[in-house]
Design a protein around this motif. Structure first.
Motif, PDB file in Angstrom:
ATOM      1  N   PRO A 118       1.049  -1.311   0.003  1.00 33.04           N
ATOM      2  CA  PRO A 118       0.421   0.111   0.167  1.00 33.04           C
ATOM      3  C   PRO A 118       1.349   1.274   0.115  1.00 33.04           C
ATOM      4  N   CYS A 119       0.556   2.173  -0.969  1.00 32.60           N
ATOM      5  CA  CYS A 119       1.802   3.039  -1.574  1.00 32.60           C
ATOM      6  C   CYS A 119       1.461   4.219   0.164  1.00 32.60           C
ATOM      7  N   ASN A 120       0.746   4.636   0.268  1.00 28.82           N
ATOM      8  CA  ASN A 120       0.958   6.439   0.960  1.00 28.82           C
ATOM      9  C   ASN A 120      -0.591   5.983   1.827  1.00 28.82           C
ATOM     10  N   PHE A 121      -0.404   6.565   3.209  1.00 27.40           N
ATOM     11  CA  PHE A 121      -1.757   6.908   3.968  1.00 27.40           C
ATOM     12  C   PHE A 121      -2.145   7.732   3.183  1.00 27.40           C
ATOM     13  N   HIS A 122      -1.895   8.556   2.431  1.00 26.70           N
ATOM     14  CA  HIS A 122      -3.340   9.988   1.867  1.00 26.70           C
ATOM     15  C   HIS A 122      -3.887   9.298   0.401  1.00 26.70           C
ATOM     16  N   TRP A 123      -2.890   8.385  -0.003  1.00 26.09           N
ATOM     17  CA  TRP A 123      -3.180   8.265  -1.323  1.00 26.09           C
ATOM     18  C   TRP A 123      -3.897   6.911  -1.158  1.00 26.09           C
ATOM     19  N   LEU A 124      -4.502   6.196  -0.765  1.00 29.25           N
ATOM     20  CA  LEU A 124      -5.297   4.920   0.143  1.00 29.25           C
ATOM     21  C   LEU A 124      -6.572   5.254   1.380  1.00 29.25           C
ATOM     22  N   SER A 125      -7.925   4.891   0.429  1.00 29.98           N
ATOM     23  CA  SER A 125      -8.818   4.914   0.749  1.00 29.98           C
ATOM     24  C   SER A 125      -9.186   3.788   2.221  1.00 29.98           C
ATOM     25  N   ASP A 126      -9.794   4.199   3.587  1.00 34.61           N
ATOM     26  CA  ASP A 126     -10.039   3.627   4.617  1.00 34.61           C
ATOM     27  C   ASP A 126     -10.908   1.817   3.212  1.00 34.61           C
ATOM     28  N   ALA A 127     -10.981   2.286   2.594  1.00 35.99           N
ATOM     29  CA  ALA A 127     -11.522   0.954   2.192  1.00 35.99           C
ATOM     30  C   ALA A 127     -10.232  -0.152   1.468  1.00 35.99           C
ATOM     31  N   ALA A 128      -8.986   0.112   1.120  1.00 36.07           N
ATOM     32  CA  ALA A 128      -8.148  -0.032   0.281  1.00 36.07           C
ATOM     33  C   ALA A 128      -7.410  -0.233   1.306  1.00 36.07           C
ATOM     34  N   LEU A 129      -7.209   0.182   2.950  1.00 35.14           N
ATOM     35  CA  LEU A 129      -6.640  -0.361   4.251  1.00 35.14           C
ATOM     36  C   LEU A 129      -6.816  -1.510   4.301  1.00 35.14           C
ATOM     37  N   GLU A 130      -8.804  -1.422   4.453  1.00 34.15           N
ATOM     38  CA  GLU A 130      -9.109  -2.608   4.862  1.00 34.15           C
ATOM     39  C   GLU A 130      -8.606  -4.250   4.333  1.00 34.15           C
ATOM     40  N   ARG A 131      -8.776  -4.160   3.068  1.00 37.52           N
ATOM     41  CA  ARG A 131      -8.942  -4.668   2.349  1.00 37.52           C
ATOM     42  C   ARG A 131      -7.169  -4.826   2.120  1.00 37.52           C
ATOM     43  N   PHE A 132      -6.510  -4.603   2.320  1.00 38.19           N
ATOM     44  CA  PHE A 132      -4.972  -5.119   2.343  1.00 38.19           C
ATOM     45  C   PHE A 132      -4.758  -5.168   4.173  1.00 38.19           C
ATOM     46  N   GLY A 133      -5.037  -5.047   5.587  1.00 38.09           N
ATOM     47  CA  GLY A 133      -5.358  -5.720   6.076  1.00 38.09           C
ATOM     48  C   GLY A 133      -5.505  -7.511   6.263  1.00 38.09           C
ATOM     49  N   GLU A 134      -6.652  -7.368   5.488  1.00 38.38           N
ATOM     50  CA  GLU A 134      -7.045  -9.090   5.318  1.00 38.38           C
ATOM     51  C   GLU A 134      -6.675  -9.908   4.321  1.00 38.38           C
ATOM     52  N   LEU A 135      -5.953  -9.072   3.299  1.00 38.88           N
ATOM     53  CA  LEU A 135      -4.976  -9.837   2.670  1.00 38.88           C
ATOM     54  C   LEU A 135      -3.582 -10.764   3.807  1.00 38.88           C
ATOM     55  N   SER A 136      -2.776  -9.194   4.424  1.00 39.50           N
ATOM     56  CA  SER A 136      -1.764  -9.496   4.809  1.00 39.50           C
ATOM     57  C   SER A 136      -2.140 -11.164   6.103  1.00 39.50           C
ATOM     58  N   ALA A 137      -3.314 -10.578   6.252  1.00 38.59           N
ATOM     59  CA  ALA A 137      -3.601 -11.539   7.245  1.00 38.59           C
ATOM     60  C   ALA A 137      -4.115 -12.922   6.775  1.00 38.59           C
ATOM     61  N   GLN A 138      -4.814 -13.083   6.401  1.00 41.62           N
ATOM     62  CA  GLN A 138      -4.569 -14.467   5.465  1.00 41.62           C
ATOM     63  C   GLN A 138      -3.629 -14.917   4.516  1.00 41.62           C
ATOM     64  N   THR A 139      -2.413 -14.144   4.215  1.00 41.34           N
ATOM     65  CA  THR A 139      -1.645 -14.494   3.179  1.00 41.34           C
ATOM     66  C   THR A 139      -0.290 -14.745   4.187  1.00 41.34           C
ATOM     67  N   GLY A 140      -0.434 -14.075   5.671  1.00 38.52           N
ATOM     68  CA  GLY A 140       0.979 -13.738   6.471  1.00 38.52           C
ATOM     69  C   GLY A 140       1.581 -12.641   5.765  1.00 38.52           C
ATOM     70  N   ALA A 141       1.701 -12.196   4.761  1.00 34.06           N
ATOM     71  CA  ALA A 141       2.524 -11.513   4.044  1.00 34.06           C
ATOM     72  C   ALA A 141       2.708  -9.968   4.695  1.00 34.06           C
ATOM     73  N   PRO A 142       3.955  -9.637   4.351  1.00 32.17           N
ATOM     74  CA  PRO A 142       4.314  -8.907   5.128  1.00 32.17           C
ATOM     75  C   PRO A 142       3.924  -7.063   4.682  1.00 32.17           C
ATOM     76  N   ILE A 143       3.677  -5.842   5.160  1.00 34.08           N
ATOM     77  CA  ILE A 143       3.378  -5.005   4.498  1.00 34.08           C
ATOM     78  C   ILE A 143       4.501  -4.234   4.845  1.00 34.08           C
ATOM     79  N   HIS A 144       4.679  -3.092   3.565  1.00 35.61           N
ATOM     80  CA  HIS A 144       5.004  -2.023   2.911  1.00 35.61           C
ATOM     81  C   HIS A 144       4.739  -0.381   3.402  1.00 35.61           C
ATOM     82  N   LEU A 145       4.637   0.105   3.938  1.00 32.46           N
ATOM     83  CA  LEU A 145       3.229   1.365   4.058  1.00 32.46           C
ATOM     84  C   LEU A 145       4.214   2.660   4.050  1.00 32.46           C
ATOM     85  N   HIS A 146       4.519   3.458   2.869  1.00 28.98           N
ATOM     86  CA  HIS A 146       5.256   5.018   3.646  1.00 28.98           C
ATOM     87  C   HIS A 146       4.295   5.366   4.231  1.00 28.98           C
ATOM     88  N   PHE A 147       4.798   6.095   5.260  1.00 33.49           N
ATOM     89  CA  PHE A 147       3.718   6.645   6.370  1.00 33.49           C
ATOM     90  C   PHE A 147       4.724   7.812   6.948  1.00 33.49           C
TER      91      PHE A 147
END
Length: 498
Positions: free
Chosen positions: A221-250
């Motif tokens: 997920p690129c940067n907080f202000h470039w992401l909607s709440d729905a997008a953030l939630e989708r990344f959270g779901e995918l990370s939890a499902q796959t165990g993939a780390p997340i790198h977010l500019h912030f």
């Protein structure tokens, strides 16, 4: 038959505590791509009769370094964009020409390996080809690392809302000359592909490279202000499902901090909790404007921060409150980002910069230690990549990623006792002090010569492609980028008052 490497001493961080030690007379036993044993040299050799050890009696052996935040090979300055504040810089660099992504990746990989980097966190998303065909662009970078034998943790940077400003990008049309409206609209629309289409890149690449031990696929997920709440939630779901780390500019710039206040209020970093991405799988890139409550939230979640010191200085973003972050027990890695202070992807210089600027004035004031910087460059960065199993250390079970430093060169022309080996590495190492680099059990550099890539051929190809850049088109692109830059600057001044 295993490999046995015997240096004068090994320098490594403990995989659990992060404490750094220099231990002489050690042998490192490697089978395949993994370290299987580390111990007293004489005792270890007795366990492996018939194995001819590789002795480096005048060398320090360290784990490979981890560049925890990387984007491109040819730097923005090389491609015609001067340093500026971040928001303006993003606009002006739209004029940068693009060379072949595989060549660009190889060019930076050569520089990184020469400075002891064995793992790179590749965050891709600046080029036109990333938008036009993200899967092909991803494979071009990943396959280049794989051919070289470099460990790469790859993430495609994804956004689903505004890019240039903290509102609908089309608001900028009022400040852009009409002759550029069609071009700007086309650029904005390209960023607006459906989120699920963009996430396909992650799922496909993760499956395609699942069996390659050198390649890991992360969420970007690129940067907080470039992401909607729905997008953030989708990344959270995918990370939890796959165990993939997340790198977010912030919290990279002051404007991003002000935007966070508007959107999250007093929650600040805690705002990320509701999306599910605030966890021990999250790394925040930059974090320049973290406050005490933000740091506490990161510590509580077990999240990490990547310190991109050069980039923060070059783009007028500020400085990560590193001492406060470390005191809170937050894991920290090091990222060179676009270029490094010398425009050359040099981890040794990045370590030295971090070591130098993080010192409080006064006789009893805090400063970052050489051991902390070394740990950040190795085990700290490794914890953000998802490789696990002691990655970033010289311990049994860790990936066999190793770097040899010639102590004679480190101490040339003269060095009295009283300075520890760790201090010596952080203060005095240069690329020419590194002689050999191993990644995944394979020597990719021996006696200062790269063995898995033709360095001269890559450089020649960079020169050829850059010489072929259409100068007239670039001048026209610069005119568009300058007009966009003016509109962006005016928007931020009007919105935030400075």
């Amino acid at each position: 038959m295993p490999k046995v490497v015997i240096p004068r001493a090994i320098v490594t961080a403990d995989p659990v505590t992060g404490q750094v030690a220099c231990i002489p007379d050690q042998a490192v036993v490697i089978e395949g791509d993994v370290i299987v044993e580390v111990g007293d040299a004489r005792t270890t050799l007795e366990k492996h009769p018939g194995v001819e050890p590789q002795r480096f009696s005048n060398s320090l052996l360290t784990p490979g370094f981890v560049n925890g935040h990387h984007h491109v090979g040819l730097t923005p300055v090389q491609l015609g964009s001067e340093d500026s504040n971040l928001e303006s810089w993003l606009a002006i660099r739209t004029a940068n020409p693009e060379i072949d992504l595989g060549v660009d990746t190889a060019y930076s990989a050569i520089q990184m390996i020469r400075s002891g980097i064995t793992t790179v966190q590749h965050l891709q998303g600046w080029y036109d080809s990333d938008v036009a065909d993200p899967l092909a662009a991803g494979r071009a970078a990943i396959d280049t690392y794989a051919r070289i034998g470099m460990r790469a943790s790859y993430a495609k940077l994804i956004r689903d809302q505004n890019f240039f400003i903290h509102s609908d990008d089309l608001e900028l049309l009022a400040g852009i000359p009409e002759q550029y409206h069609a071009r700007y609209r086309s650029m904005v629309e390209a960023f607006r592909a459906p989120l699920e289409d963009k996430l396909t890149t992650f799922t496909v690449l993760k499956e395609d490279y699942a069996d390659n031990p050198l390649i890991a696929i992360q969420l970007g997920p690129c940067n907080f202000h470039w992401l909607s709440d729905a997008a953030l939630e989708r990344f959270g779901e995918l990370s939890a499902q796959t165990g993939a780390p997340i790198h977010l500019h912030f919290l990279e710039s002051i404007y991003q901090s002000l935007y966070l206040d508007r959107r999250a209020g007093a929650q600040r970093v805690d705002y990320l909790s509701k999306s599910g991405i605030l966890s021990d799988r999250l790394t925040l890139g930059h974090g320049t404007w973290l406050g005490p409550a933000d740091i506490e939230a990161l510590s509580g979640a077990g999240a990490s921060v990547c310190n991109n010191c050069s980039s923060n200085f070059r783009l007028s973003s500020g400085r990560l409150p590193l001492l406060d972050v470390l005191d809170a027990g937050v894991n920290v890695g090091i990222g060179i980002d676009e270029a490094g202070i010398n425009d050359d992807h040099d981890m040794l210089q990045e370590m030295r910069l971090i070591y130098t600027v993080n010192r409080e004035p006064g006789m009893s004031k805090r400063k970052v230690s050489a051991e902390q910087v070394f740990a950040m460059a190795t085990v700290g960065g490794a914890r953000t990549t998802g490789y696990g199993n002691g990655h970033g250390t010289i311990t049994a079970g860790a990936p066999a990623d190793l770097v040899l430093f010639d102590e004679n060169r480190l101490r040339h022309p003269f060095q009295l006792d009283g300075v520890s080996e760790v201090e010596l590495l952080v203060q005095r190492s240069r690329n020419d002090t590194i002689t050999d680099v191993m990644i995944g059990g394979q020597w990719v550099m021996t006696d200062s010569v790269l063995t898995t890539i033709d360095e001269a051929a890559v450089t020649d190809e960079v020169v050829r492609q850059c010489a072929a850049v259409d100068r007239e088109k670039h001048r026209a692109d610069r005119e568009f980028a300058t007009a966009l830059d003016t509109a962006v600057r005016d928007w931020f001044i009007q919105e935030y008052g400075f």
